[in-house]
Design a protein around this motif. Structure first.
Motif, PDB file in Angstrom:
ATOM      1  N   UNK A   1      17.104 -40.850 -10.736  1.00  0.00           N
ATOM      2  CA  UNK A   1      17.852 -40.855 -11.998  1.00  0.00           C
ATOM      3  C   UNK A   1      17.217 -39.921 -13.027  1.00  0.00           C
ATOM      4  N   UNK A   2      15.896 -39.932 -13.132  1.00  0.00           N
ATOM      5  CA  UNK A   2      15.214 -39.074 -14.105  1.00  0.00           C
ATOM      6  C   UNK A   2      15.244 -37.616 -13.668  1.00  0.00           C
ATOM      7  N   UNK A   3      15.046 -37.372 -12.386  1.00  0.00           N
ATOM      8  CA  UNK A   3      15.099 -35.991 -11.882  1.00  0.00           C
ATOM      9  C   UNK A   3      16.491 -35.405 -12.083  1.00  0.00           C
ATOM     10  N   UNK A   4      17.523 -36.196 -11.798  1.00  0.00           N
ATOM     11  CA  UNK A   4      18.896 -35.719 -11.956  1.00  0.00           C
ATOM     12  C   UNK A   4      19.227 -35.457 -13.421  1.00  0.00           C
ATOM     13  N   UNK A   5      18.726 -36.297 -14.316  1.00  0.00           N
ATOM     14  CA  UNK A   5      19.019 -36.140 -15.744  1.00  0.00           C
ATOM     15  C   UNK A   5      18.595 -34.775 -16.254  1.00  0.00           C
ATOM     16  N   UNK A   6      17.437 -34.271 -15.792  1.00  0.00           N
ATOM     17  CA  UNK A   6      16.953 -32.984 -16.297  1.00  0.00           C
ATOM     18  C   UNK A   6      17.100 -31.859 -15.270  1.00  0.00           C
ATOM     19  N   UNK A   7      17.744 -32.156 -14.136  1.00  0.00           N
ATOM     20  CA  UNK A   7      17.984 -31.136 -13.113  1.00  0.00           C
ATOM     21  C   UNK A   7      16.737 -30.703 -12.365  1.00  0.00           C
ATOM     22  N   UNK A   8      15.753 -31.579 -12.281  1.00  0.00           N
ATOM     23  CA  UNK A   8      14.478 -31.251 -11.634  1.00  0.00           C
ATOM     24  C   UNK A   8      14.638 -31.246 -10.122  1.00  0.00           C
ATOM     25  N   UNK A   9      14.176 -30.167  -9.510  1.00  0.00           N
ATOM     26  CA  UNK A   9      14.297 -30.055  -8.061  1.00  0.00           C
ATOM     27  C   UNK A   9      12.942 -29.809  -7.416  1.00  0.00           C
ATOM     28  N   UNK A  10      12.576 -28.566  -7.195  1.00  0.00           N
ATOM     29  CA  UNK A  10      11.369 -28.255  -6.423  1.00  0.00           C
ATOM     30  C   UNK A  10      10.126 -28.015  -7.259  1.00  0.00           C
ATOM     31  N   UNK A  11      10.303 -27.777  -8.565  1.00  0.00           N
ATOM     32  CA  UNK A  11       9.157 -27.483  -9.407  1.00  0.00           C
ATOM     33  C   UNK A  11       9.344 -28.100 -10.787  1.00  0.00           C
ATOM     34  N   UNK A  12       8.234 -28.570 -11.360  1.00  0.00           N
ATOM     35  CA  UNK A  12       8.238 -29.141 -12.710  1.00  0.00           C
ATOM     36  C   UNK A  12       7.284 -28.348 -13.589  1.00  0.00           C
ATOM     37  N   UNK A  13       7.662 -28.207 -14.851  1.00  0.00           N
ATOM     38  CA  UNK A  13       6.816 -27.553 -15.831  1.00  0.00           C
ATOM     39  C   UNK A  13       6.301 -28.619 -16.787  1.00  0.00           C
ATOM     40  N   UNK A  14       4.985 -28.726 -16.890  1.00  0.00           N
ATOM     41  CA  UNK A  14       4.333 -29.671 -17.792  1.00  0.00           C
ATOM     42  C   UNK A  14       3.839 -28.907 -19.006  1.00  0.00           C
ATOM     43  N   UNK A  15       4.082 -29.454 -20.197  1.00  0.00           N
ATOM     44  CA  UNK A  15       3.531 -28.842 -21.411  1.00  0.00           C
ATOM     45  C   UNK A  15       3.040 -29.946 -22.347  1.00  0.00           C
ATOM     46  N   UNK A  16       1.830 -29.742 -22.851  1.00  0.00           N
ATOM     47  CA  UNK A  16       1.221 -30.693 -23.777  1.00  0.00           C
ATOM     48  C   UNK A  16       1.889 -30.598 -25.138  1.00  0.00           C
ATOM     49  N   UNK A  17       2.048 -31.737 -25.791  1.00  0.00           N
ATOM     50  CA  UNK A  17       2.604 -31.773 -27.137  1.00  0.00           C
ATOM     51  C   UNK A  17       1.760 -32.702 -28.015  1.00  0.00           C
ATOM     52  N   UNK A  18       0.455 -32.625 -27.880  1.00  0.00           N
ATOM     53  CA  UNK A  18      -0.443 -33.439 -28.700  1.00  0.00           C
ATOM     54  C   UNK A  18      -0.655 -34.809 -28.100  1.00  0.00           C
TER      55      UNK A  18
END
Length: 166
Positions: free
Chosen positions: A108-125
Motif C-alpha cells: 500500500x505504501x509503495x503503491x501510494x508513492x510509485x516506489x518500485x526498484x529504488x528508493x531515495x532517502x533524504x534527511x529533513x532534520x
C-alpha cells in the motif's frame, strides 16, 4: 536536543518491499526510541498522509510523540485536531527496523508513492523522507532549484536563520 538525520542516498527495493536504511539514519532512530536497548531493533512511524503527499515521512518515536503532544493540545472535537489526528495517526504505519537494518514497506505504501526498484532517502532534520527517485527529481529538486534561482547571486541560505533564535 535529539540527534538529527543528515544526508541522502539511493537504495534498492526488493520484490517484498524490503529496503536498507542508511546506517547513519539507523543510529538516529535508535537514539530517538526511548525503549531501545543495545541489540534491539529501533521503532519508527512512517506517515504516508493524504493524496497530496508523494513521499513517506519517517519519524523517530520521540519526534512523533512531540507531534502527538501538539495535536493533543488542540481543543478536543475541533476540526483541526480531527484532521491532524487523521493525517498523523490514521494515515501512518508504526514499524520496526529489522535485524539486517531494513524496512519492510507494505505494498500500500509503495503503491501510494510509485516506489518500485529504488528508493531515495533524504534527511529533513528530525525526520527523513523516502521518495521514488524520479518524483523527487521532478518535484522537490526542481522546486529547490527554482527557489534558489529566484535569489540574488550572492544569496547565503544562512541569512534565513537571522532572527530565528540563533
Amino acid at each position: 536536543m535529539a540527534r538529527r538525520f543528515r544526508g541522502e542516498s539511493h537504495h534498492k527495493v526488493d520484490t517484498k518491499g524490503r529496503v536498507s536504511i542508511p546506517a547513519l539514519f539507523r543510529r538516529v532512530l535508535e537514539a530517538g526510541d526511548p525503549d531501545h536497548r543495545e541489540g534491539d531493533n529501533p521503532n519508527l512511524v512512517i506517515v504516508y498522509g493524504d493524496h497530496r503527499r508523494n513521499y513517506l515521512e519517517c519519524y523517530t518515536v520521540e519526534a512523533i510523540d512531540e507531534v502527538d503532544e501538539q495535536i493533543a493540545a488542540l481543543p478536543r472535537g475541533s476540526i483541526e485536531r480531527r484532521m491532524l489526528e487523521r493525517l498523523f495517526n490514521g494515515q501512518s504505519f508504526p514499524t520496526t527496523v529489522d535485524e539486517t537494518g531494513r524496512l519492510v514497506l507494505p505494498a500500500k505504501l509503495r503503491q501510494k508513492i510509485g516506489l518500485e526498484k529504488e528508493a531515495f532517502f533524504i534527511a529533513t532534520g528530525d525526520t527523513f523522507q523516502i521518495w521514488k527517485p524520479e518524483t523527487y527529481d521532478e518535484v522537490e529538486l526542481k522546486r529547490t532549484e527554482e527557489w534558489l534561482d529566484e535569489m540574488p547571486d550572492d544569496f547565503d541560505p544562512l541569512t534565513l536563520l537571522n532572527g530565528a533564535g540563533g
